[in-house]
Motif scaffolding. Structure first.
Motif, PDB file in Angstrom:
ATOM      1  N   VAL A  88     -49.533 -25.913  65.323  1.00 41.34           N
ATOM      2  CA  VAL A  88     -49.522 -25.182  64.152  1.00 41.34           C
ATOM      3  C   VAL A  88     -50.090 -23.688  64.498  1.00 41.34           C
ATOM      4  O   VAL A  88     -49.805 -22.510  63.992  1.00 41.34           O
ATOM      5  CB  VAL A  88     -49.983 -25.254  63.006  1.00 41.34           C
ATOM      6  N   MET A  89     -51.203 -23.551  65.449  1.00 39.19           N
ATOM      7  CA  MET A  89     -51.549 -22.398  66.049  1.00 39.19           C
ATOM      8  C   MET A  89     -52.122 -22.353  67.355  1.00 39.19           C
ATOM      9  O   MET A  89     -52.473 -23.498  67.826  1.00 39.19           O
ATOM     10  CB  MET A  89     -52.406 -21.717  64.912  1.00 39.19           C
ATOM     11  N   VAL A  90     -52.454 -21.204  67.963  1.00 42.93           N
ATOM     12  CA  VAL A  90     -53.149 -21.251  69.232  1.00 42.93           C
ATOM     13  C   VAL A  90     -54.486 -20.703  69.048  1.00 42.93           C
ATOM     14  O   VAL A  90     -54.761 -19.675  67.976  1.00 42.93           O
ATOM     15  CB  VAL A  90     -52.434 -20.243  70.303  1.00 42.93           C
ATOM     16  N   VAL A  91     -55.669 -21.432  69.296  1.00 38.48           N
ATOM     17  CA  VAL A  91     -56.953 -20.908  68.769  1.00 38.48           C
ATOM     18  C   VAL A  91     -57.855 -20.291  69.988  1.00 38.48           C
ATOM     19  O   VAL A  91     -58.552 -19.310  69.478  1.00 38.48           O
ATOM     20  CB  VAL A  91     -57.553 -22.339  68.219  1.00 38.48           C
ATOM     21  N   ASN A 139     -51.636 -14.748  68.128  1.00 37.86           N
ATOM     22  CA  ASN A 139     -50.831 -15.819  67.717  1.00 37.86           C
ATOM     23  C   ASN A 139     -49.344 -15.750  67.835  1.00 37.86           C
ATOM     24  O   ASN A 139     -48.443 -16.313  68.336  1.00 37.86           O
ATOM     25  CB  ASN A 139     -51.215 -16.538  66.462  1.00 37.86           C
ATOM     26  N   GLN A 140     -49.023 -14.457  67.069  1.00 38.09           N
ATOM     27  CA  GLN A 140     -47.590 -14.182  66.926  1.00 38.09           C
ATOM     28  C   GLN A 140     -47.025 -13.881  68.211  1.00 38.09           C
ATOM     29  O   GLN A 140     -45.732 -14.329  68.478  1.00 38.09           O
ATOM     30  CB  GLN A 140     -47.482 -12.865  66.269  1.00 38.09           C
ATOM     31  N   LYS A 141     -47.649 -13.476  69.194  1.00 38.17           N
ATOM     32  CA  LYS A 141     -47.058 -13.070  70.777  1.00 38.17           C
ATOM     33  C   LYS A 141     -46.794 -14.440  71.421  1.00 38.17           C
ATOM     34  O   LYS A 141     -45.994 -14.464  72.101  1.00 38.17           O
ATOM     35  CB  LYS A 141     -48.051 -12.217  71.303  1.00 38.17           C
ATOM     36  N   PHE A 142     -47.611 -15.473  71.186  1.00 33.82           N
ATOM     37  CA  PHE A 142     -47.648 -16.514  71.932  1.00 33.82           C
ATOM     38  C   PHE A 142     -46.330 -17.342  71.438  1.00 33.82           C
ATOM     39  O   PHE A 142     -45.905 -18.046  72.255  1.00 33.82           O
ATOM     40  CB  PHE A 142     -48.888 -17.731  71.728  1.00 33.82           C
ATOM     41  N   PHE A 143     -46.073 -17.137  70.213  1.00 36.28           N
ATOM     42  CA  PHE A 143     -44.886 -17.828  69.539  1.00 36.28           C
ATOM     43  C   PHE A 143     -43.600 -17.014  69.782  1.00 36.28           C
ATOM     44  O   PHE A 143     -42.375 -17.366  69.003  1.00 36.28           O
ATOM     45  CB  PHE A 143     -45.088 -18.143  68.193  1.00 36.28           C
ATOM     46  N   GLN A 144     -43.525 -15.809  70.622  1.00 33.96           N
ATOM     47  CA  GLN A 144     -42.455 -14.958  70.610  1.00 33.96           C
ATOM     48  C   GLN A 144     -41.692 -15.323  71.989  1.00 33.96           C
ATOM     49  O   GLN A 144     -42.363 -15.145  73.132  1.00 33.96           O
ATOM     50  CB  GLN A 144     -42.667 -13.517  70.521  1.00 33.96           C
ATOM     51  N   TYR A 159     -45.264 -16.821  76.527  1.00 32.04           N
ATOM     52  CA  TYR A 159     -44.703 -17.521  75.487  1.00 32.04           C
ATOM     53  C   TYR A 159     -45.100 -18.949  75.739  1.00 32.04           C
ATOM     54  O   TYR A 159     -44.759 -19.721  76.779  1.00 32.04           O
ATOM     55  CB  TYR A 159     -42.974 -17.690  75.729  1.00 32.04           C
ATOM     56  N   ILE A 160     -45.488 -19.605  74.703  1.00 32.49           N
ATOM     57  CA  ILE A 160     -46.238 -20.986  74.563  1.00 32.49           C
ATOM     58  C   ILE A 160     -45.161 -22.183  75.044  1.00 32.49           C
ATOM     59  O   ILE A 160     -45.530 -23.094  75.751  1.00 32.49           O
ATOM     60  CB  ILE A 160     -46.818 -21.310  73.350  1.00 32.49           C
ATOM     61  N   PHE A 161     -43.898 -21.785  74.677  1.00 35.58           N
ATOM     62  CA  PHE A 161     -42.967 -22.922  75.224  1.00 35.58           C
ATOM     63  C   PHE A 161     -42.890 -22.728  76.692  1.00 35.58           C
ATOM     64  O   PHE A 161     -42.442 -24.132  77.352  1.00 35.58           O
ATOM     65  CB  PHE A 161     -41.512 -22.439  74.729  1.00 35.58           C
ATOM     66  N   LYS A 162     -42.917 -21.711  77.363  1.00 37.44           N
ATOM     67  CA  LYS A 162     -42.611 -21.771  78.781  1.00 37.44           C
ATOM     68  C   LYS A 162     -44.043 -22.488  79.574  1.00 37.44           C
ATOM     69  O   LYS A 162     -43.736 -23.179  80.493  1.00 37.44           O
ATOM     70  CB  LYS A 162     -42.547 -20.335  79.208  1.00 37.44           C
ATOM     71  N   SER A 219     -44.908 -22.446  63.989  1.00 40.54           N
ATOM     72  CA  SER A 219     -45.558 -21.258  63.634  1.00 40.54           C
ATOM     73  C   SER A 219     -45.564 -20.879  62.183  1.00 40.54           C
ATOM     74  O   SER A 219     -45.777 -19.591  61.970  1.00 40.54           O
ATOM     75  CB  SER A 219     -45.167 -19.991  64.564  1.00 40.54           C
ATOM     76  N   SER A 220     -44.753 -21.525  61.529  1.00 42.49           N
ATOM     77  CA  SER A 220     -44.414 -21.129  60.020  1.00 42.49           C
ATOM     78  C   SER A 220     -45.557 -21.049  59.028  1.00 42.49           C
ATOM     79  O   SER A 220     -45.408 -20.492  58.066  1.00 42.49           O
ATOM     80  CB  SER A 220     -43.611 -22.167  59.487  1.00 42.49           C
TER      81      SER A 220
END
Length: 330
Positions: A106-109, A278-283, A289-292, A319-320
């Motif tokens: 749910v978040m990157v810490v 955190n927003q950047k990691f989920f963009q 980008y965390i998915f990559k 990320s909601s």
């Protein structure tokens, strides 16, 4: 007449009791605390401070926090349903989700920007010197990819060394006993290794965006208790804001909670990630980008034989629950 009044009084009393029994307050069921566990790592400072300062309760959720020295035990207990949520690296999340698909980060810490290190015995001066040596890492986890990336920088592969499964806290003693000649670790074990004569050979500063810590929850918890998850994230961000404004006090809280000397607490090489980061990691258009990055881990684990099938990365992140950090004022 008096008998009639008595009946009226009784009727009123019974009515009041029935109303009280059916009032919203009486029907409200107290939720159990969220059970969250992690390894004792300074990257989880906001979690510890939020717990100790009461920020989770302030945001509307009770949290039961625990620490586990060995990550394998942490993952086994999570898989057995002992915890609602855990702190773990992105690489370990990919591995764990292969057998526990119903979970989400749910978040990157934090991001390791130098805190993860490979230390070596004093006679090993360069990475090529590792050829034919025993290299300690937590195999089958993010640690294995990290040391593999290190070897690549000198055109070496894991076939050029003897990989030994070692946890971070074991590295200082294993180096001293010559069971390994180099190993992956972090603070406070790094300071111990350096004190025993080891030297730093490689750090995560040379692998930007590779090592991220996240908080993940079980799928049923996310579905059944979304407001508690939101409150947890708010409390975490509040703990981060408090630490940034009160670093000496925050470090003291951390020292007592983890039972480690305050002088060994170091945030060098760690970027504690706030709401904006955190927003950047989920963009999807972000370079980190965390998915990559998760896909990079998944592909590596498939090649290494750590997992037999790719986890569903599309459903691994949620990320909601992220929201702007709350004010420090109650």
């Amino acid at each position: 007449m008096s008998k009639l009044l008595n009946y009226i009084y009784i009727f009123i009393i019974i009515g009041c009791l029935l109303f009280a029994c059916h009032s919203p307050e009486s029907l409200k069921v107290k939720r159990p605390p969220l059970k969250v566990s992690c390894v004792p790592f300074v990257g989880y400072t906001p979690l510890i401070i939020a717990q100790e300062k009461g920020f989770f309760k302030l945001q509307g959720v009770d949290v039961e926090l625990s620490y586990v020295d060995y990550s394998q035990l942490l993952f086994a207990d999570f898989s057995a349903g002992k915890y609602d949520g855990i702190g773990l690296t992105l690489g370990d999340l990919v591995i764990l989700s292969a057998t526990n698909p119903d979970m989400q980060a749910v978040m990157v810490v934090d991001e390791s920007t130098g805190a993860d290190v490979v230390v070596a015995q004093s006679e090993i001066k360069t990475i090529p010197n590792l050829k034919g040596k025993k290299l300690g890492a937590h195999l089958g986890s993010f640690s294995e990819l990290f040391v593999t990336e290190m070897l690549k920088t000198s055109q070496l592969t894991s076939d050029d060394v003897s990989l030994v499964k070692v946890e971070a806290l074991e590295v200082p003693n294993r180096l001293q006993n010559n069971a390994i000649q180099a190993g992956h670790t972090w603070e406070p074990y790094l300071s111990e290794a350096l004190k025993l004569g080891a030297q730093i050979l490689f750090t995560s500063k040379q692998t930007p965006g590779l090592i991220l810590d996240v908080v993940a929850f079980r799928g049923e918890v996310i579905r059944d208790r979304p407001e508690d998850i939101r409150a947890f994230v708010r409390g975490w961000l509040q703990g981060l804001s408090y630490w940034e404004a009160n670093i000496p006090e925050g470090n003291d809280i951390l020292s007592q909670a983890l039972n480690i000397p305050i002088k060994t607490i170091s945030f060098k090489g760690i970027d504690l990630t706030d709401f904006a980061e955190n927003q950047k990691f989920f963009q999807s258009d972000s370079p980190n980008y965390i998915f990559k990055t998760a896909k990079k881990y998944a592909d590596f684990f498939i090649r290494a034989g750590n997992v037999t099938r790719l986890p569903n990365l599309e459903t691994l992140f949620n990320s909601s629950f992220l929201a702007p950090p709350p004010s420090l004022k109650p």
